[in-house]
Design a protein around this motif. Sequence first.
Motif, PDB file in Angstrom:
ATOM      1  N   THR A 220      26.138 -18.774  -2.800  1.00 53.91           N
ATOM      2  CA  THR A 220      24.962 -18.066  -2.295  1.00 53.91           C
ATOM      3  C   THR A 220      24.557 -18.683  -0.963  1.00 53.91           C
ATOM      4  OG1 THR A 220      24.200 -17.665  -4.554  1.00 53.91           O
ATOM      5  CG2 THR A 220      22.594 -17.367  -2.771  1.00 53.91           C
ATOM      6  N   PRO A 221      24.587 -17.918   0.112  1.00 55.12           N
ATOM      7  CA  PRO A 221      24.199 -18.494   1.401  1.00 55.12           C
ATOM      8  C   PRO A 221      22.787 -19.074   1.343  1.00 55.12           C
ATOM      9  CG  PRO A 221      25.176 -16.324   1.700  1.00 55.12           C
ATOM     10  CD  PRO A 221      24.972 -16.510   0.222  1.00 55.12           C
ATOM     11  N   PRO A 222      22.607 -20.285   1.865  1.00 54.19           N
ATOM     12  CA  PRO A 222      21.260 -20.882   1.837  1.00 54.19           C
ATOM     13  C   PRO A 222      20.302 -20.108   2.727  1.00 54.19           C
ATOM     14  CG  PRO A 222      22.737 -22.201   3.187  1.00 54.19           C
ATOM     15  CD  PRO A 222      23.584 -21.157   2.541  1.00 54.19           C
ATOM     16  N   LYS A 223      19.055 -20.100   2.330  1.00 53.93           N
ATOM     17  CA  LYS A 223      18.041 -19.441   3.139  1.00 53.93           C
ATOM     18  C   LYS A 223      17.781 -20.258   4.407  1.00 53.93           C
ATOM     19  CE  LYS A 223      15.566 -17.271  -0.713  1.00 53.93           C
ATOM     20  NZ  LYS A 223      14.247 -17.164  -1.427  1.00 53.93           N
ATOM     21  N   PRO A 224      17.638 -19.623   5.536  1.00 51.54           N
ATOM     22  CA  PRO A 224      17.338 -20.370   6.766  1.00 51.54           C
ATOM     23  C   PRO A 224      16.038 -21.155   6.607  1.00 51.54           C
ATOM     24  CG  PRO A 224      17.886 -18.089   7.259  1.00 51.54           C
ATOM     25  CD  PRO A 224      17.733 -18.170   5.763  1.00 51.54           C
ATOM     26  N   LYS A 225      16.068 -22.377   7.106  1.00 50.16           N
ATOM     27  CA  LYS A 225      14.858 -23.201   7.043  1.00 50.16           C
ATOM     28  C   LYS A 225      13.865 -22.721   8.090  1.00 50.16           C
ATOM     29  CE  LYS A 225      14.807 -27.371   6.071  1.00 50.16           C
ATOM     30  NZ  LYS A 225      14.861 -28.852   6.053  1.00 50.16           N
ATOM     31  N   PRO A 226      12.611 -22.723   7.772  1.00 48.60           N
ATOM     32  CA  PRO A 226      11.621 -22.335   8.794  1.00 48.60           C
ATOM     33  C   PRO A 226      11.656 -23.323   9.944  1.00 48.60           C
ATOM     34  CG  PRO A 226      10.540 -23.280   6.870  1.00 48.60           C
ATOM     35  CD  PRO A 226      11.980 -23.106   6.499  1.00 48.60           C
ATOM     36  N   PRO A 227      11.439 -22.861  11.165  1.00 49.05           N
ATOM     37  CA  PRO A 227      11.481 -23.770  12.311  1.00 49.05           C
ATOM     38  C   PRO A 227      10.342 -24.774  12.270  1.00 49.05           C
ATOM     39  CG  PRO A 227      10.663 -21.619  12.973  1.00 49.05           C
ATOM     40  CD  PRO A 227      11.127 -21.479  11.561  1.00 49.05           C
ATOM     41  N   MET A 228      10.574 -25.916  12.905  1.00 46.71           N
ATOM     42  CA  MET A 228       9.575 -26.971  12.985  1.00 46.71           C
ATOM     43  C   MET A 228       8.394 -26.508  13.834  1.00 46.71           C
ATOM     44  SD  MET A 228      10.221 -30.880  14.337  1.00 46.71           S
ATOM     45  CE  MET A 228      11.575 -31.109  13.188  1.00 46.71           C
ATOM     46  N   THR A 229       7.197 -26.723  13.342  1.00 47.25           N
ATOM     47  CA  THR A 229       5.996 -26.411  14.106  1.00 47.25           C
ATOM     48  C   THR A 229       5.377 -27.695  14.651  1.00 47.25           C
ATOM     49  OG1 THR A 229       4.532 -26.568  12.193  1.00 47.25           O
ATOM     50  CG2 THR A 229       5.563 -24.415  12.611  1.00 47.25           C
ATOM     51  N   MET A 230       4.354 -27.555  15.457  1.00 48.17           N
ATOM     52  CA  MET A 230       3.696 -28.728  16.028  1.00 48.17           C
ATOM     53  C   MET A 230       3.108 -29.626  14.953  1.00 48.17           C
ATOM     54  SD  MET A 230       4.242 -28.692  19.237  1.00 48.17           S
ATOM     55  CE  MET A 230       3.120 -30.019  19.714  1.00 48.17           C
ATOM     56  N   ALA A 231       2.778 -29.064  13.809  1.00 51.76           N
ATOM     57  CA  ALA A 231       2.199 -29.868  12.726  1.00 51.76           C
ATOM     58  C   ALA A 231       3.176 -30.922  12.220  1.00 51.76           C
ATOM     59  CB  ALA A 231       1.763 -28.956  11.582  1.00 51.76           C
ATOM     60  N   ALA A 232       4.486 -30.691  12.413  1.00 44.72           N
ATOM     61  CA  ALA A 232       5.486 -31.644  11.946  1.00 44.72           C
ATOM     62  C   ALA A 232       5.750 -32.754  12.956  1.00 44.72           C
ATOM     63  CB  ALA A 232       6.793 -30.915  11.641  1.00 44.72           C
ATOM     64  N   LEU A 233       5.185 -32.638  14.145  1.00 46.44           N
ATOM     65  CA  LEU A 233       5.399 -33.627  15.198  1.00 46.44           C
ATOM     66  C   LEU A 233       4.194 -34.553  15.315  1.00 46.44           C
ATOM     67  CD1 LEU A 233       6.870 -31.281  17.961  1.00 46.44           C
ATOM     68  CD2 LEU A 233       8.126 -32.687  16.327  1.00 46.44           C
ATOM     69  N   PRO A 234       4.369 -35.712  15.931  1.00 42.41           N
ATOM     70  CA  PRO A 234       3.218 -36.594  16.150  1.00 42.41           C
ATOM     71  C   PRO A 234       2.094 -35.865  16.890  1.00 42.41           C
ATOM     72  CG  PRO A 234       5.256 -37.748  16.646  1.00 42.41           C
ATOM     73  CD  PRO A 234       5.628 -36.316  16.409  1.00 42.41           C
ATOM     74  N   ALA A 235       0.864 -36.181  16.556  1.00 42.49           N
ATOM     75  CA  ALA A 235      -0.291 -35.509  17.173  1.00 42.49           C
ATOM     76  C   ALA A 235      -0.285 -35.643  18.689  1.00 42.49           C
ATOM     77  CB  ALA A 235      -1.583 -36.078  16.596  1.00 42.49           C
ATOM     78  N   ALA A 236       0.247 -36.767  19.186  1.00 41.75           N
ATOM     79  CA  ALA A 236       0.266 -36.997  20.632  1.00 41.75           C
ATOM     80  C   ALA A 236       1.117 -35.975  21.378  1.00 41.75           C
ATOM     81  CB  ALA A 236       0.770 -38.405  20.935  1.00 41.75           C
ATOM     82  N   CYS A 237       2.022 -35.296  20.683  1.00 39.55           N
ATOM     83  CA  CYS A 237       2.883 -34.322  21.356  1.00 39.55           C
ATOM     84  C   CYS A 237       2.095 -33.124  21.883  1.00 39.55           C
ATOM     85  CB  CYS A 237       3.989 -33.861  20.418  1.00 39.55           C
ATOM     86  SG  CYS A 237       5.228 -35.166  20.081  1.00 39.55           S
ATOM     87  N   LYS A 238       0.926 -32.857  21.311  1.00 36.25           N
ATOM     88  CA  LYS A 238       0.090 -31.781  21.857  1.00 36.25           C
ATOM     89  C   LYS A 238      -0.380 -32.128  23.266  1.00 36.25           C
ATOM     90  CE  LYS A 238      -1.543 -30.144  17.356  1.00 36.25           C
ATOM     91  NZ  LYS A 238      -2.719 -29.931  16.471  1.00 36.25           N
ATOM     92  N   ALA A 239      -0.753 -33.381  23.456  1.00 36.38           N
ATOM     93  CA  ALA A 239      -1.191 -33.817  24.792  1.00 36.38           C
ATOM     94  C   ALA A 239      -0.005 -33.809  25.768  1.00 36.38           C
ATOM     95  CB  ALA A 239      -1.798 -35.210  24.723  1.00 36.38           C
ATOM     96  N   VAL A 240       1.168 -34.142  25.297  1.00 34.67           N
ATOM     97  CA  VAL A 240       2.372 -34.109  26.149  1.00 34.67           C
ATOM     98  C   VAL A 240       2.612 -32.673  26.618  1.00 34.67           C
ATOM     99  CG1 VAL A 240       4.867 -34.469  26.197  1.00 34.67           C
ATOM    100  CG2 VAL A 240       3.394 -36.147  25.085  1.00 34.67           C
TER     101      VAL A 240
END
Length: 316
Positions: free
Chosen positions: A288-308
């Motif tokens: 059974t082909p695996p379901k595609p994983k949802p893409p990474m959102t900003m919530a998964a990255l360090p908070a400082a990346c928003k300022a970057v």
Amino acid sequence: MTPRLILIPLLIAIAAASASAAWAQDKGTVDAKPLPPLANPNDPKIAAKELFGRKVLPAAMPTRVFGFYAHGCIAGAAALPINGDTWQVMRLSRNRYFAHPDMVELLKRLSEKAHKEAGWPGILVGDMSQPRGGPMFTGHASHQVGLDADIWLTPMPKRTLSRNEREEMSAVMMVRNDRLDVDTKVFTPGHLAVIRAAALEPTVQRIFVNAAIKKALCREAKGDRHWLSKVRPMYGHDYHFHIRIKCPPGSGAECESQPDPSESEGCSTGDLAFWFKDSVLHPKPPPTPPKPKPPMTMAALPAACKAVLAAPDAKQ
């Protein structure tokens, strides 16, 4: 189990799923078009790659690394000039020739060593990171914090490549058709010398190569072999090798390195056996082909990346 230890096998699984075509072989375009503006860039559900992929210049901030190789970003990245006496950058349309300044300087040193120690005219540099790091549209789970770089296993020609050649040219396959060893018609002592020179750099933590290349290095390396411990087998990497450096000094907890590899050469039959199993060399598709994983959102990255992301562009 810590998030880091969970992530390492996850990266291996991602690499295995993506091994059918070498990322370095994906062709670019001479006539790259800017991406259209996002209708709602502040939508928390939007993929982080959509945001980072639209940044064409580094953030005008002091250089800092935030996060881990596969979930993070970089402020104040430096660009590797696309031409040097002993290097040239490939696939310019991807705009992935940015990294921490330490990586940029390492690549310059390595290119000189490739010229002096291996007799190569220089090196061809593949993907590094995007101007502000972060997830990419294609090709890599890592390369997000400016501490990863791909080096083609094809020596640099003795001339400046055209823009079209940099987008269309393919790297040379180093692995034999049966996947059990290198192709000795193209893999030379010069390749060993370049990989060894990279591994001997103190800041380099890991170098990823195809298992057949690791096998050849184990067989051919003479004298001091301690550097082999940094060279790790990984899916793909049969056209290029991947350099990963440690978090720069003074980074603190905001930058997360991998644990150092063991001091073992990793050359025993047991060390390499997994990589040459038929189920690994010729994996069968799942029922059974695996379901595609949802893409990474900003919530998964360090908070400082928003300022970057929000910072103004650095001056060119």
